[in-house]
Design a protein around this motif. Structure first.
Motif, PDB file in Angstrom:
ATOM      1  N   TYR A   1       0.775  -1.070  -0.132  1.00  0.00           N
ATOM      2  CA  TYR A   1       0.026   0.071  -0.108  1.00  0.00           C
ATOM      3  C   TYR A   1       0.709   1.339  -0.077  1.00  0.00           C
ATOM      4  O   TYR A   1       2.044   1.079   0.752  1.00  0.00           O
ATOM      5  N   GLY A   2       0.416   2.098  -0.314  1.00  0.00           N
ATOM      6  CA  GLY A   2       1.183   3.729  -0.718  1.00  0.00           C
ATOM      7  C   GLY A   2       0.257   4.846  -0.911  1.00  0.00           C
ATOM      8  O   GLY A   2      -0.789   4.608  -1.674  1.00  0.00           O
ATOM      9  N   GLY A   3       0.262   5.984  -0.138  1.00  0.00           N
ATOM     10  CA  GLY A   3      -0.442   7.009  -0.478  1.00  0.00           C
ATOM     11  C   GLY A   3       0.084   8.143   0.553  1.00  0.00           C
ATOM     12  O   GLY A   3       0.967   8.165   0.987  1.00  0.00           O
ATOM     13  N   TYR A   4      -0.844   9.314   0.464  1.00  0.00           N
ATOM     14  CA  TYR A   4      -0.377  10.641   1.035  1.00  0.00           C
ATOM     15  C   TYR A   4      -1.106  10.687   2.461  1.00  0.00           C
ATOM     16  O   TYR A   4      -1.905  10.205   2.842  1.00  0.00           O
ATOM     17  N   VAL A   5      -0.140  11.243   3.227  1.00  0.00           N
ATOM     18  CA  VAL A   5      -0.609  11.736   4.859  1.00  0.00           C
ATOM     19  C   VAL A   5      -1.146  12.849   4.565  1.00  0.00           C
ATOM     20  O   VAL A   5      -0.608  13.852   4.232  1.00  0.00           O
ATOM     21  N   LYS A   6      -2.467  12.704   5.119  1.00  0.00           N
ATOM     22  CA  LYS A   6      -3.243  14.347   5.131  1.00  0.00           C
ATOM     23  C   LYS A   6      -2.509  15.136   6.089  1.00  0.00           C
ATOM     24  O   LYS A   6      -2.679  14.920   7.194  1.00  0.00           O
ATOM     25  N   GLY A   7      -2.722  16.499   5.730  1.00  0.00           N
ATOM     26  CA  GLY A   7      -2.329  17.527   6.807  1.00  0.00           C
ATOM     27  C   GLY A   7      -0.825  17.526   6.884  1.00  0.00           C
ATOM     28  O   GLY A   7      -0.498  18.261   7.845  1.00  0.00           O
ATOM     29  N   ASN A   8       0.063  16.869   6.271  1.00  0.00           N
ATOM     30  CA  ASN A   8       1.250  16.558   6.405  1.00  0.00           C
ATOM     31  C   ASN A   8       2.158  16.625   5.228  1.00  0.00           C
ATOM     32  O   ASN A   8       3.238  17.352   5.129  1.00  0.00           O
ATOM     33  N   GLY A   9       1.572  16.297   3.998  1.00  0.00           N
ATOM     34  CA  GLY A   9       2.329  16.582   2.840  1.00  0.00           C
ATOM     35  C   GLY A   9       3.259  15.178   2.564  1.00  0.00           C
ATOM     36  O   GLY A   9       4.089  15.322   1.277  1.00  0.00           O
ATOM     37  N   GLY A  10       3.514  14.443   3.446  1.00  0.00           N
ATOM     38  CA  GLY A  10       4.447  13.115   3.285  1.00  0.00           C
ATOM     39  C   GLY A  10       3.865  12.164   2.793  1.00  0.00           C
ATOM     40  O   GLY A  10       2.569  11.895   2.373  1.00  0.00           O
TER      41      GLY A  10
ATOM     42  N   ALA B   1       4.060   4.133   3.226  1.00  0.00           N
ATOM     43  CA  ALA B   1       4.287   2.955   2.314  1.00  0.00           C
ATOM     44  C   ALA B   1       3.987   1.804   3.540  1.00  0.00           C
ATOM     45  O   ALA B   1       4.675   1.701   4.693  1.00  0.00           O
ATOM     46  N   ILE B   2       3.408   0.802   3.285  1.00  0.00           N
ATOM     47  CA  ILE B   2       3.220  -0.413   4.012  1.00  0.00           C
ATOM     48  C   ILE B   2       3.204  -1.773   3.346  1.00  0.00           C
ATOM     49  O   ILE B   2       2.523  -1.752   2.305  1.00  0.00           O
TER      50      ILE B   2
ATOM     51  N   ILE C   1       3.009  -6.135   3.447  1.00  0.00           N
ATOM     52  CA  ILE C   1       2.737  -7.356   4.241  1.00  0.00           C
ATOM     53  C   ILE C   1       2.940  -8.560   3.602  1.00  0.00           C
ATOM     54  O   ILE C   1       2.792  -8.829   2.421  1.00  0.00           O
ATOM     55  N   ARG C   2       3.918  -9.399   4.018  1.00  0.00           N
ATOM     56  CA  ARG C   2       4.211 -10.626   3.772  1.00  0.00           C
ATOM     57  C   ARG C   2       3.796 -11.767   4.662  1.00  0.00           C
ATOM     58  O   ARG C   2       4.391 -11.809   5.875  1.00  0.00           O
ATOM     59  N   ASP C   3       2.746 -12.540   4.428  1.00  0.00           N
ATOM     60  CA  ASP C   3       2.394 -13.726   5.466  1.00  0.00           C
ATOM     61  C   ASP C   3       2.071 -13.205   6.611  1.00  0.00           C
ATOM     62  O   ASP C   3       2.526 -13.788   7.680  1.00  0.00           O
ATOM     63  N   GLY C   4       1.200 -12.131   6.844  1.00  0.00           N
ATOM     64  CA  GLY C   4       0.937 -11.599   8.237  1.00  0.00           C
ATOM     65  C   GLY C   4       1.922 -10.585   8.859  1.00  0.00           C
ATOM     66  O   GLY C   4       1.567  -9.786   9.924  1.00  0.00           O
ATOM     67  N   LYS C   5       3.236 -10.590   8.433  1.00  0.00           N
ATOM     68  CA  LYS C   5       4.255  -9.651   8.921  1.00  0.00           C
ATOM     69  C   LYS C   5       3.973  -8.541   8.330  1.00  0.00           C
ATOM     70  O   LYS C   5       3.882  -8.349   6.870  1.00  0.00           O
ATOM     71  N   ALA C   6       4.303  -7.647   8.754  1.00  0.00           N
ATOM     72  CA  ALA C   6       4.223  -6.015   8.225  1.00  0.00           C
ATOM     73  C   ALA C   6       5.299  -5.007   8.656  1.00  0.00           C
ATOM     74  O   ALA C   6       5.611  -5.287   9.915  1.00  0.00           O
ATOM     75  N   ILE C   7       5.495  -4.246   7.602  1.00  0.00           N
ATOM     76  CA  ILE C   7       6.449  -3.172   8.078  1.00  0.00           C
ATOM     77  C   ILE C   7       6.030  -1.782   7.393  1.00  0.00           C
ATOM     78  O   ILE C   7       4.992  -1.877   6.265  1.00  0.00           O
ATOM     79  N   GLY C   8       6.231  -0.748   7.718  1.00  0.00           N
ATOM     80  CA  GLY C   8       5.862   0.647   7.179  1.00  0.00           C
ATOM     81  C   GLY C   8       6.796   1.385   7.284  1.00  0.00           C
ATOM     82  O   GLY C   8       7.785   1.445   7.865  1.00  0.00           O
ATOM     83  N   TYR C   9       6.712   2.494   6.407  1.00  0.00           N
ATOM     84  CA  TYR C   9       7.753   3.750   6.391  1.00  0.00           C
ATOM     85  C   TYR C   9       6.923   5.014   6.036  1.00  0.00           C
ATOM     86  O   TYR C   9       5.993   5.086   5.063  1.00  0.00           O
ATOM     87  N   PHE C  10       7.259   5.997   6.937  1.00  0.00           N
ATOM     88  CA  PHE C  10       6.614   7.288   6.672  1.00  0.00           C
ATOM     89  C   PHE C  10       7.886   8.218   6.410  1.00  0.00           C
ATOM     90  O   PHE C  10       8.930   8.192   6.917  1.00  0.00           O
ATOM     91  N   CYS C  11       7.506   9.082   5.495  1.00  0.00           N
ATOM     92  CA  CYS C  11       8.613  10.244   5.216  1.00  0.00           C
ATOM     93  C   CYS C  11       7.938  11.308   4.659  1.00  0.00           C
ATOM     94  O   CYS C  11       7.076  11.273   3.893  1.00  0.00           O
ATOM     95  N   ASP C  12       8.280  12.496   5.159  1.00  0.00           N
ATOM     96  CA  ASP C  12       8.036  13.793   4.358  1.00  0.00           C
ATOM     97  C   ASP C  12       9.212  14.745   4.077  1.00  0.00           C
ATOM     98  O   ASP C  12       9.027  15.768   3.507  1.00  0.00           O
ATOM     99  N   GLY C  13      10.306  13.888   3.723  1.00  0.00           N
ATOM    100  CA  GLY C  13      11.813  14.677   3.321  1.00  0.00           C
ATOM    101  C   GLY C  13      12.308  15.253   4.555  1.00  0.00           C
ATOM    102  O   GLY C  13      13.700  15.476   4.114  1.00  0.00           O
ATOM    103  N   LYS C  14      11.759  15.448   5.703  1.00  0.00           N
ATOM    104  CA  LYS C  14      12.520  15.847   6.619  1.00  0.00           C
ATOM    105  C   LYS C  14      12.630  14.787   8.082  1.00  0.00           C
ATOM    106  O   LYS C  14      13.585  14.482   8.427  1.00  0.00           O
ATOM    107  N   ALA C  15      11.312  14.375   8.373  1.00  0.00           N
ATOM    108  CA  ALA C  15      11.317  13.473   9.208  1.00  0.00           C
ATOM    109  C   ALA C  15      11.154  12.048   8.504  1.00  0.00           C
ATOM    110  O   ALA C  15      10.324  11.959   7.636  1.00  0.00           O
TER     111      ALA C  15
ATOM    112  N   VAL D   1      -5.083   7.532   3.741  1.00  0.00           N
ATOM    113  CA  VAL D   1      -5.703   6.614   2.916  1.00  0.00           C
ATOM    114  C   VAL D   1      -4.711   6.166   1.949  1.00  0.00           C
ATOM    115  O   VAL D   1      -4.238   6.818   1.094  1.00  0.00           O
ATOM    116  N   ALA D   2      -4.258   4.756   1.963  1.00  0.00           N
ATOM    117  CA  ALA D   2      -3.427   4.160   0.994  1.00  0.00           C
ATOM    118  C   ALA D   2      -3.784   3.026   0.341  1.00  0.00           C
ATOM    119  O   ALA D   2      -3.868   1.989   0.759  1.00  0.00           O
TER     120      ALA D   2
END
Length: 233
Positions: free
Chosen positions: A75-84, A87-88, A90-104, A150-151
Motif C-alpha cells: 500500500y502507498g499513499g499521502y498523509v493528510k495534513g502533512n504532505g508526506g 508505504a506499508i 505485508i508478507r504472510d501476516g508480517k508487516a512493515i511501514g515507512y513514513f517520510c516527508d523529506g525531513k522526518a 488512505v493508502a
C-alpha cells in the motif's frame, strides 16, 4: 394351668420374633437389589448435562477458525495534513511501514490479522489501520503528532525501497517511497542518514528504482521490500 399360660405366651412371642427376624434378613437383600437396579437405571451426570441434538447425539462445540492473514500486499499513499507519504507492505501476516516527508522519517514493524494492522516504531511512533476494499485506512503518529491517511494498493515499481552501507565506520541508511502518478511519471520521497546525521538523498529512477545510486560519495544498491522485510522483523 396358671403356670403354663405365661410360658405359652412367651413361646409365642419368641416364635413371632424369630419370624420377624427371618423376614428382615430376607427383605434386606431384596431392598439392596432394588436400590442397585434403580441406581443403574438413573442417568449419569454427563447424560443429564449434555445437550442432545435432533438426532439424539450430544451437540458438538463449534470449531474455532484461525485468524486470516494477508499473504502479500503493498500500500502507498499521502498523509493528510502533512504532505508526506506512507508505504506499508505485508508478507504472510508480517508487516512493515515507512513514513517520510523529506525531513522526518519513521520505520515501523508489526503484524496484520483479519484486516487489522498494528505497527510500532521508535518511541511512541505507531501506525494503526483497517485493510479492505483495496486500501489501508488509518492513522500514523510520529514525534507527538498524528495524521490520517488512505493508502491504496500499489504494484511495482511503486512501493518501498531501502539501502544500507558502512561509511567511515558509521552506518549509512536510506529509505524511499515511490508512487506512480496518475498523470504519468513517479512521485517519491526519501531520507538518508549517516549515523545520526541526515545527508542529501538522490532520487531513484522511477521505472528502475533498484538501480545503483550515490549517497555521500558511496554507492548504494536499493532493495525492494522483498529484499529486506525479513531484516526488519
Amino acid at each position: 394351668m396358671s403356670r403354663l399360660g405365661p410360658v405359652i405366651t412367651l413361646a409365642a412371642g419368641a416364635v413371632l420374633a424369630v419370624g420377624l427376624g427371618v423376614a428382615s434378613v430376607i427383605a434386606t437383600p431384596a431392598a439392596r437389589n432394588e436400590a442397585a437396579n434403580t441406581a443403574a437405571e438413573a442417568p449419569s451426570a454427563e447424560e443429564t448435562t449434555a445437550a442432545p441434538s435432533s438426532s439424539g447425539e450430544p451437540t458438538p462445540e463449534p470449531e474455532r477458525t484461525a485468524p486470516k492473514k494477508i499473504a502479500k500486499a503493498d500500500y502507498g499513499g499521502y498523509v493528510k495534513g502533512n504532505g508526506g507519504l506512507i508505504a506499508i507492505s505485508i508478507r504472510d501476516g508480517k508487516a512493515i511501514g515507512y513514513f517520510c516527508d523529506g525531513k522526518a522519517e519513521a520505520w515501523f514493524k508489526g503484524t496484520e490479522s483479519d484486516g487489522d494492522l498494528r505497527l510500532a516504531g521508535f518511541g511512541s511512533a505507531k501506525v494503526t489501520a483497517a485493510l479492505g476494499g483495496g486500501r489501508a485506512k488509518g492513522w500514523v503518529a510520529v514525534g507527538g503528532r498524528k495524521w490520517s491517511f488512505v493508502a491504496p494498493t500499489v504494484v511495482k515499481p511503486s512501493g518501498l525501497y531501502r539501502a544500507t552501507a558502512t561509511v567511515r565506520g558509521a552506518k549509512l541508511r536510506a529509505g524511499w517511497i515511490v508512487l506512480k502518478s496518475p498523470k504519468g511519471g513517479f512521485t517519491q520521497v526519501g531520507a538518508a542518514f549517516e549515523g545520526d546525521t541526515q545527508v542529501p538523498i538522490p532520487q531513484l529512477q522511477g521505472d528502475r528504482p533498484t538501480a545503483p545510486v550515490t549517497v555521500d560519495s558511496t554507492t548504494l544498491y536499493p532493495k525492494d521490500v522483498d529484499g529486506f522485510i525479513e531484516e526488519m522483523q
